[in-house]
Design a protein around this motif. Structure first.
Motif, PDB file in Angstrom:
ATOM      1  N   ASP A 117      12.852  71.648 -58.735  1.00 22.97           N
ATOM      2  CA  ASP A 117      13.072  70.315 -58.196  1.00 22.97           C
ATOM      3  C   ASP A 117      14.276  70.232 -57.277  1.00 22.97           C
ATOM      4  N   TYR A 118      15.243  71.096 -57.517  1.00 17.46           N
ATOM      5  CA  TYR A 118      16.507  70.983 -56.792  1.00 17.46           C
ATOM      6  C   TYR A 118      16.888  72.341 -56.201  1.00 17.46           C
ATOM      7  N   TRP A 119      17.491  72.290 -55.019  1.00 17.51           N
ATOM      8  CA  TRP A 119      17.882  73.506 -54.308  1.00 17.51           C
ATOM      9  C   TRP A 119      19.297  73.375 -53.763  1.00 17.51           C
ATOM     10  N   GLY A 120      20.007  74.498 -53.760  1.00 20.17           N
ATOM     11  CA  GLY A 120      21.297  74.538 -53.095  1.00 20.17           C
ATOM     12  C   GLY A 120      21.122  74.795 -51.612  1.00 20.17           C
ATOM     13  N   GLN A 121      22.235  74.848 -50.903  1.00 28.54           N
ATOM     14  CA  GLN A 121      22.197  74.980 -49.454  1.00 28.54           C
ATOM     15  C   GLN A 121      22.091  76.434 -49.004  1.00 28.54           C
TER      16      GLN A 121
END
Length: 129
Positions: A117-121
């Motif tokens: 669901d979530y990703w870093g840069q």
């Protein structure tokens, strides 16, 4: 929402080591797994490793097994990817990702980016020969 921030990338010679960090903030209590992926220029995003956030079980891609170690520090809400014996083909942008909805079971299913669901840069890792 969960925010992820990677750090620790850089330039290293073949055979060297780097440790990447992924700091999570926000609704961190919802995180069940943290995964690591990488993407080289012109290539698709590739699974590297994943860790179950509560139990600590792990699963690795064959290309990194035995060289990379994934871990986490629950108190710091931070995941780590220790990379040893680096090769030029490990050069890529490395991303951490988190699943905030599911149980975190069946870690092999987390080889798919769609599970997160979530990703870093991302953080760049360059290995020179």
């Amino acid at each position: 929402q969960v925010q992820l921030v990677e750090s620790g990338g850089g330039l290293v010679q073949a055979g060297g080591s780097l440790r990447l960090s992924c700091a999570a903030s926000g609704r961190t209590f919802s995180v069940s797994v943290m995964g690591w992926f990488r993407q080289a220029p012109g290539k698709e995003r590739e699974f590297v490793a994943v860790i179950n956030w509560s139990g600590g079980s792990t699963y690795y891609a064959g290309s990194v097994k035995g060289r990379f170690t994934v871990s986490r520090d629950n108190a710091k809400n931070t995941g780590y990817l220790q990379m040893n014996s680096l090769k030029p083909e490990d050069t890529a942008v490395y991303y951490c990702a988190a699943d905030g909805r599911n149980s975190g079971r069946f870690l092999y299913t987390y080889a798919s980016p769609a599970r997160y669901d979530y990703w870093g840069q991302g953080t760049q890792v360059t290995v020179s020969s």
